[in-house]
Motif scaffolding. Sequence first.
Motif, PDB file in Angstrom:
ATOM      1  N   ILE A 248       0.846  -1.190   0.000  1.00 11.66           N
ATOM      2  CA  ILE A 248       0.000   0.000   0.000  1.00 11.66           C
ATOM      3  C   ILE A 248       0.886   1.247   0.000  1.00 11.66           C
ATOM      4  CG2 ILE A 248      -1.500   1.399   1.496  1.00 11.66           C
ATOM      5  CD1 ILE A 248      -3.007  -1.052   2.248  1.00 11.66           C
ATOM      6  N   GLY A 249       0.519   2.224  -0.815  1.00 18.72           N
ATOM      7  CA  GLY A 249       1.200   3.512  -0.831  1.00 18.72           C
ATOM      8  C   GLY A 249       2.478   3.563  -1.627  1.00 18.72           C
ATOM      9  N   ARG A 256      -2.146   2.656  -8.369  1.00 17.82           N
ATOM     10  CA  ARG A 256      -3.112   3.537  -7.704  1.00 17.82           C
ATOM     11  C   ARG A 256      -3.766   2.813  -6.526  1.00 17.82           C
ATOM     12  NH1 ARG A 256      -8.157   1.986  -9.093  1.00 17.82           N
ATOM     13  NH2 ARG A 256      -8.400   0.628 -10.926  1.00 17.82           N
ATOM     14  N   PRO A 257      -4.291   3.581  -5.539  1.00 15.92           N
ATOM     15  CA  PRO A 257      -4.963   2.957  -4.394  1.00 15.92           C
ATOM     16  C   PRO A 257      -6.138   2.087  -4.835  1.00 15.92           C
ATOM     17  CG  PRO A 257      -4.565   5.288  -3.996  1.00 15.92           C
ATOM     18  CD  PRO A 257      -4.229   5.039  -5.439  1.00 15.92           C
ATOM     19  N   ARG A 258      -6.280   0.935  -4.168  1.00 14.29           N
ATOM     20  CA  ARG A 258      -7.371   0.009  -4.502  1.00 14.29           C
ATOM     21  C   ARG A 258      -8.100  -0.371  -3.220  1.00 14.29           C
ATOM     22  NH1 ARG A 258      -2.995  -1.921  -7.346  1.00 14.29           N
ATOM     23  NH2 ARG A 258      -2.769  -3.853  -6.136  1.00 14.29           N
ATOM     24  N   PRO A 259      -9.008   0.516  -2.742  1.00 15.63           N
ATOM     25  CA  PRO A 259      -9.753   0.194  -1.516  1.00 15.63           C
ATOM     26  C   PRO A 259     -10.742  -0.927  -1.767  1.00 15.63           C
ATOM     27  CG  PRO A 259     -10.600   2.200  -2.510  1.00 15.63           C
ATOM     28  CD  PRO A 259      -9.377   1.832  -3.301  1.00 15.63           C
ATOM     29  N   VAL A 269     -10.234   7.867   2.631  1.00 15.51           N
ATOM     30  CA  VAL A 269      -9.338   9.007   2.860  1.00 15.51           C
ATOM     31  C   VAL A 269      -7.961   8.513   3.299  1.00 15.51           C
ATOM     32  CG1 VAL A 269      -8.922  11.028   4.325  1.00 15.51           C
ATOM     33  CG2 VAL A 269     -11.199  10.622   3.372  1.00 15.51           C
ATOM     34  N   MET A 270      -7.947   7.528   4.201  1.00 16.36           N
ATOM     35  CA  MET A 270      -6.682   6.980   4.693  1.00 16.36           C
ATOM     36  C   MET A 270      -5.829   6.442   3.552  1.00 16.36           C
ATOM     37  SD  MET A 270      -4.772   6.110   7.373  1.00 16.36           S
ATOM     38  CE  MET A 270      -5.945   6.266   8.721  1.00 16.36           C
ATOM     39  N   MET A 271      -6.435   5.686   2.646  1.00 19.36           N
ATOM     40  CA  MET A 271      -5.664   5.081   1.561  1.00 19.36           C
ATOM     41  C   MET A 271      -5.237   6.117   0.522  1.00 19.36           C
ATOM     42  SD  MET A 271      -7.383   1.324   1.064  1.00 19.36           S
ATOM     43  CE  MET A 271      -6.017   0.831   0.040  1.00 19.36           C
ATOM     44  N   ARG A 272      -6.099   7.109   0.262  1.00 14.23           N
ATOM     45  CA  ARG A 272      -5.719   8.159  -0.685  1.00 14.23           C
ATOM     46  C   ARG A 272      -4.542   8.987  -0.173  1.00 14.23           C
ATOM     47  NH1 ARG A 272     -11.417   9.024  -1.772  1.00 14.23           N
ATOM     48  NH2 ARG A 272     -11.414  10.643  -0.148  1.00 14.23           N
ATOM     49  N   ASN A 273      -4.496   9.178   1.135  1.00 10.47           N
ATOM     50  CA  ASN A 273      -3.479  10.048   1.728  1.00 10.47           C
ATOM     51  C   ASN A 273      -2.220   9.304   2.169  1.00 10.47           C
ATOM     52  OD1 ASN A 273      -5.135  12.267   1.365  1.00 10.47           O
ATOM     53  ND2 ASN A 273      -6.035  12.134   3.412  1.00 10.47           N
ATOM     54  N   PHE A 274      -2.203   7.987   2.015  1.00  9.43           N
ATOM     55  CA  PHE A 274      -1.015   7.224   2.398  1.00  9.43           C
ATOM     56  C   PHE A 274      -0.042   7.253   1.220  1.00  9.43           C
ATOM     57  CE2 PHE A 274       1.637   4.024   4.202  1.00  9.43           C
ATOM     58  CZ  PHE A 274       1.368   4.064   5.574  1.00  9.43           C
ATOM     59  N   ASP A 304       1.476   6.421  11.311  1.00 10.39           N
ATOM     60  CA  ASP A 304       0.676   6.293  10.081  1.00 10.39           C
ATOM     61  C   ASP A 304       0.329   4.840   9.782  1.00 10.39           C
ATOM     62  OD1 ASP A 304       3.279   5.583   9.337  1.00 10.39           O
ATOM     63  OD2 ASP A 304       3.267   6.743   7.480  1.00 10.39           O
ATOM     64  N   MET A 305       1.248   3.911  10.075  1.00  9.84           N
ATOM     65  CA  MET A 305       0.944   2.498   9.844  1.00  9.84           C
ATOM     66  C   MET A 305       0.005   1.943  10.899  1.00  9.84           C
ATOM     67  SD  MET A 305       4.446   0.822   8.253  1.00  9.84           S
ATOM     68  CE  MET A 305       3.709  -0.816   8.181  1.00  9.84           C
ATOM     69  N   VAL A 306       0.113   2.442  12.136  1.00  7.13           N
ATOM     70  CA  VAL A 306      -0.841   2.039  13.179  1.00  7.13           C
ATOM     71  C   VAL A 306      -2.251   2.448  12.759  1.00  7.13           C
ATOM     72  CG1 VAL A 306      -1.582   2.462  15.548  1.00  7.13           C
ATOM     73  CG2 VAL A 306       0.848   2.106  15.056  1.00  7.13           C
ATOM     74  N   ALA A 307      -2.388   3.684  12.266  1.00  8.05           N
ATOM     75  CA  ALA A 307      -3.698   4.181  11.842  1.00  8.05           C
ATOM     76  C   ALA A 307      -4.223   3.409  10.632  1.00  8.05           C
ATOM     77  CB  ALA A 307      -3.620   5.671  11.528  1.00  8.05           C
ATOM     78  N   LEU A 308      -3.333   3.069   9.688  1.00  7.01           N
ATOM     79  CA  LEU A 308      -3.739   2.314   8.505  1.00  7.01           C
ATOM     80  C   LEU A 308      -4.261   0.936   8.900  1.00  7.01           C
ATOM     81  CD1 LEU A 308      -3.855   1.960   5.404  1.00  7.01           C
ATOM     82  CD2 LEU A 308      -1.478   1.156   5.520  1.00  7.01           C
TER      83      LEU A 308
END
Length: 324
Positions: A248-249, A256-259, A269-274, A304-308
């Motif tokens: 990821i990221g 590109r991000p793939r949620p 938002v988390m994945m777009r901003n990582f 940031d990884m804890v939040a992800l």
Amino acid sequence: MTKQIKLSQIVPDHLYGKRLDQVLAEMFPDYSRSRIKDWILADAVLVNKQLCNTPRHKMLGGEQIDITADLPEDERFEAEPIDLDIIFEDEHILVINKPAGLVVHPGAGNSDGTLLNALLHHCPGIAEVPRAGIVHRLDKDTTGLMVIAKTIPAQTHLVEAMQAREITREYEAVCYGAMTGGGSVNRPLGRHPTKRTHMAVIENGKPAVTHYRVMEKYRAHTRLRLRLETGRTHQIRVHMTFISHPLIGDPVYGGRPRPPRQADENLLVMMRNFKRQALHAIMLKLAHPITGQLLEWHAPLPDDMVALNAALRADTQKHGMDFV
């Protein structure tokens, strides 16, 4: 630029019957075996005042050794007062927890503000050690543990331990795809044939081995623990992409991000901003290069990884799936 060094010593009797390159490696442990062999082949070694450029030449003991050789002198870089998260330090080595965004060594587009500049400020004497004691690297946006040598003997032993695969390095990562189990990737790596700043799996590349195991399974992603046998540039990132599980990221190999489908706004938002690869050097274990004591350090996951992980875990639970 280079600087000239002169070394002189008598071969001890107990080294009778050993090869010249082996003898010099024992007599001058501050220098690597490969460097000593280069000196022999470059006509820099005299045995009893006679040139000897044969590494396999047998020694009898008692010979006079004289070496006049050139050592590359590092380009002079400026010391800068950059904060370091120091995990361990003694007179021989330094272990740091590198943050995201910190370039390890000056290069094109990064002439200052690097870890090397910070090391020169923190420990001025490290300027006498090649590459300011840096024996391995982390990518700019990879976080976690690095060991640095503060002296030439420590650097020599750490480099040899790294080459002998005697240093254990483990990482945490979050990748695309719901993996079912761990495994290994054993595929050679080299420069990408057309994108020269990228690495790729190529048949004539250098051997590279990455082991991984699953720590948590999410709906469409997986949290991994990885261990390196080798330390090639971008190794984990390229190997995981090769098996269709890019990190990821990752701006180079991840796409590109793939949620997952029906992801809530927080996860989107988390994945777009990582904006960096989700990769952290979490554990480092080695024998101290001077004392031989076995040492081990751990660095907690960055925020940031804890939040992800928390967002992916919440998404998995929301959709009624178990996670490991």
